[in-house]
Design an enzyme around this catalytic site. Structure first.
Site, PDB file in Angstrom:
ATOM      1  N   ASP A  17       0.728  -1.272  -0.141  1.00  0.00           N
ATOM      2  CA  ASP A  17       0.120  -0.075   0.148  1.00  0.00           C
ATOM      3  C   ASP A  17       0.822   1.488   0.007  1.00  0.00           C
ATOM      4  O   ASP A  17       0.640   2.273   0.482  1.00  0.00           O
ATOM      5  CB  ASP A  17      -1.071   0.293   1.168  1.00  0.00           C
ATOM      6  CG  ASP A  17      -1.853  -1.189   1.264  1.00  0.00           C
ATOM      7  OD1 ASP A  17      -1.842  -1.832   0.241  1.00  0.00           O
ATOM      8  OD2 ASP A  17      -2.550  -1.290   2.382  1.00  0.00           O
ATOM      9  N   LYS A  83      -7.253  -3.739  -3.201  1.00  0.00           N
ATOM     10  CA  LYS A  83      -7.977  -4.334  -2.060  1.00  0.00           C
ATOM     11  C   LYS A  83      -8.684  -3.473  -1.199  1.00  0.00           C
ATOM     12  O   LYS A  83      -8.581  -2.425  -1.077  1.00  0.00           O
ATOM     13  CB  LYS A  83      -7.043  -5.159  -1.154  1.00  0.00           C
ATOM     14  CG  LYS A  83      -6.033  -4.184  -0.478  1.00  0.00           C
ATOM     15  CD  LYS A  83      -4.828  -5.282   0.157  1.00  0.00           C
ATOM     16  CE  LYS A  83      -3.903  -4.407   0.930  1.00  0.00           C
ATOM     17  NZ  LYS A  83      -4.225  -3.475   2.022  1.00  0.00           N
ATOM     18  N   CYS A 117      -2.131  -2.856   8.061  1.00  0.00           N
ATOM     19  CA  CYS A 117      -2.067  -3.795   6.996  1.00  0.00           C
ATOM     20  C   CYS A 117      -0.746  -4.933   6.867  1.00  0.00           C
ATOM     21  O   CYS A 117      -0.550  -5.783   6.325  1.00  0.00           O
ATOM     22  CB  CYS A 117      -2.109  -2.979   5.505  1.00  0.00           C
ATOM     23  SG  CYS A 117      -3.529  -2.302   5.246  1.00  0.00           S
TER      24      CYS A 117
END
Length: 204
Positions: A17, A83, A117
């Site tokens: 990310d 996602k 994450c």
């Protein structure tokens, strides 16, 4: 004397990310990007498969351009998935990851956020039986105080918390392997940046 064998035989790089919209929100974001660039250069020399994700790309933007993922002059990923889940192990990534073969892997994780994450990705990989390296000079969060707590938890869960340089030399394991000169060149190229990244990200 027999030919040298790499110490880590199935390394994989996960990039979590690292998107444009996070640039001004994440503590020392450019340092995380710098460490990731170093790992990407090394991945080309050591032929390490690369996986990347974005979190809600439509709202939070593309992967930051200086990583040059999946561009003509950049590193081609095995999967570069968007996602909404926090863990990177969404179906698109899982499918491509499993296509590497059934053997357990040595997965190195960089990206954000360390306590969300990165943590959930690491826990899922550990649950599948993989060896997971989380790079202290390659992860961060909006709130920097979250990072050492997350790393302490992941260490307790069985992850290896280390640095980019330590990981690269562990990948090789022997100075006589053919890729050593190339990796030594990457380490030298990033020498100043690595010191600055360590000072910025590993002081908590």
């Amino acid at each position: 004397m027999s030919a040298p064998v790499r110490r880590l035989v199935r390394p994989v790089l996960f990039i979590c990310d690292l998107q444009e919209k996070f640039r001004n929100a994440i503590h020392e974001f450019p340092r995380v990007v710098s460490t990731t660039q170093k790992l990407l250069k090394a991945s080309q020399i050591l032929d390490i498969p690369v996986f990347a994700t974005t979190q809600l790309r439509g709202k939070l933007g593309e992967t930051c351009p200086e990583l040059a993922l999946d561009t003509p002059d950049g590193v081609k990923t095995k999967a570069h998935a968007d996602k909404s889940a926090f863990s990177m192990l969404v179906p698109e990534v899982q499918k491509a990851f499993h296509e590497l073969g059934p053997e357990k892997k040595e997965v190195v994780v960089v990206g954000i956020e360390a306590h969300i994450c990165v943590t959930q990705t690491t826990l899922d990989l550990l649950r599948e039986g993989h060896k997971v390296y989380v790079l202290a000079d390659g992860v961060s969060s909006c709130n920097p105080q979250e990072v050492p707590i997350a790393l302490a938890r992941l260490r307790a869960e069985g992850a290896i918390v280390t640095t980019s340089e330590s990981f690269l030399y562990e990948c090789m394991g022997d100075a006589s392997i053919s890729e050593f000169k190339g990796i030594a060149g990457v380490v030298k190229e990033f020498n100043k940046a690595t010191k600055e990244n360590m000072q910025a990200l590993c002081k908590f």
